[in-house]
Design an enzyme around this catalytic site. Structure first.
Site, mmCIF file in Angstrom:
data_model
loop_
_atom_site.group_PDB
_atom_site.id
_atom_site.type_symbol
_atom_site.label_atom_id
_atom_site.label_comp_id
_atom_site.label_asym_id
_atom_site.label_seq_id
_atom_site.Cartn_x
_atom_site.Cartn_y
_atom_site.Cartn_z
ATOM 1 N N CYS A 137 89.277 38.857 -5.855
ATOM 2 C CA CYS A 137 90.510 38.196 -5.428
ATOM 3 C C CYS A 137 90.364 37.929 -3.937
ATOM 4 O O CYS A 137 89.243 37.771 -3.447
ATOM 5 C CB CYS A 137 91.734 39.053 -5.757
ATOM 6 S SG CYS A 137 91.764 40.658 -4.930
ATOM 7 N N CYS A 178 101.331 38.849 -1.102
ATOM 8 C CA CYS A 178 102.017 37.688 -0.544
ATOM 9 C C CYS A 178 101.534 36.406 -1.202
ATOM 10 O O CYS A 178 102.296 35.455 -1.361
ATOM 11 C CB CYS A 178 101.794 37.635 0.965
ATOM 12 S SG CYS A 178 102.581 38.987 1.866
#
Length: 365
Positions: free
Chosen positions: A326, A204
């Site tokens: 990440c 997303c």
């Protein structure tokens, strides 16, 4: 989806012996559906549901199941609430930022139904602990956002013989299906839909997601639980519902048993790079030994803070060990096994979410 007008399938759960007056009131609109009645409410009152993930899909699922009159609702999510979640994860408010999603979701569910046994678990579900987490539940809802987690859920549910509801939402594309290896009408599992292991290829944060799509997909997922438990309506077993939120079209595709169904050999598991814990990275940084910490998140994510000393992939020096991170791990895995192949590289286990969970700081880039 639950409609109350189809023959459905045999109910999944035997009914509880009785209902309280509060439970009858809570479920009165559900009981009014043709074929549900008090017997359907009593089946729900005996049902134990595990929801894996309390994010974009898990939030509407938890909100709807909290009012369904279940016996137990367990929410598993290792993540914490971030300000970027609030537009689509409507269980949470700005006051919840930084708090564990599972705990906040459980607290909201208790406010809906004080009789509900709600349990929160901040464990990160994986292939090693999935069986333990799935045990003791009648239905599992996979609202996680990683393929490795879904494969672990699929395998654990196959071993336990229980159904699980799966959904996904990315950008303007959504999907919902029900998998059940022990289904009397014909077995299907996640391996039938995706027989070849693959890395997560989107997020997303990178691709965006329409908030309303999450609510639509999550609502369909919650309806599958009610259909399975009560036997009213036709659950999406052997069918995949695809939602295109750019045009708001819904397409149904048949899903059949494939030659590699039900747990391909372990050697076909989704690949993952070697892991390093947040404490391990902290110790490596403190030692002063040569190390490059690589942040593969987007510029927008980096603007909210980075681990001190981080570089982007374009700034990576040659000839030093690498720790890549990440938000939570999937993109770091993809980088480590792709652009980072051939280097001495580890992935920060759990990403930034795990780094800050124990109050480790981020700095302005």
């Amino acid at each position: 989806m639950l409609g109350g007008y189809g023959d459905g399938m045999e109910p999944l759960v035997e009914p509880a012996p009785a209902l309280s007056a509060a439970r009858r009131r809570l479920g009165s609109r559900t009981a009014a559906l043709r074929g549900v009645g008090e017997p359907g409410l009593r089946r729900l009152a005996a049902t134990r549901v595990l929801v894996v993930g309390a994010g974009g899909l898990g939030a509407p699922v938890v909100a709807l199941l909290a009012g369904s009159g279940l016996a137990r609702l367990t929410v598993v999510d290792p993540d914490v609430v971030d300000a970027s979640n609030l537009a689509r994860q409507t269980l949470f408010t700005s006051e919840d930022v930084g708090a564990p999603k599972a705990g906040v979701a459980a607290a909201r569910a208790r406010l809906v139904d004080p009789e509900l046994d709600v349990r929160a678990d901040v464990t990160a579900l994986d292939a090693d602990n999935a069986a333990e987490l799935v045990a003791g539940h009648d239905v599992v809802v996979d609202a996680a956002d990683g393929v490795a987690v879904t494969r672990a859920v699929s395998d654990a549910c196959a071993d336990a013989g229980i159904p699980f509801v799966w959904g996904s939402a990315l950008a303007t594309d959504g999907q919902v299906a029900v998998f059940w290896d022990a289904a009397p009408s014909g077995a299907v599992d996640f391996h039938d839909l995706h027989p070849d292991p693959f890395l997560d290829d989107g997020s997303c944060a990178v691709d965006g997601v329409l908030p309303a799509l999450c609510t639509v997909v999550g609502g369909v997922m919650a309806a599958q639980v009610v259909a399975l438990v009560t036997g009213v309506g036709e659950p999406l077993l052997g069918r995949v519902l695809t939602v295109d939120a750019a045009t708001w079209t819904f397409v149904e595709s048949a899903l059949r048993r494939g030659p590699t169904s039900r747990r391909p050999p372990r050697l076909q598991a989704v690949p993952a790079a070697p892991r390093l814990s947040p404490a391990g990275l902290e110790a490596r940084l403190a030692s002063g030994a040569p190390l490059a910490v690589v942040d593969v998140r987007t510029d927008a994510e980096r603007a909210d803070g980075v681990i001190a000393g981080s570089v982007t992939p374009a700034e990576l020096p040659d000839g030093v060990p690498v720790v890549v991170y990440c938000a939570r791990g999937p993109r770091a895995d993809a980088w480590a096994l792709g652009a980072g192949a051939g280097r001495d590289v580890q992935v920060l286990d759990g990403g930034v979410a795990a780094w800050i969970r124990e109050d480790r700081p981020l700095v302005t880039p």
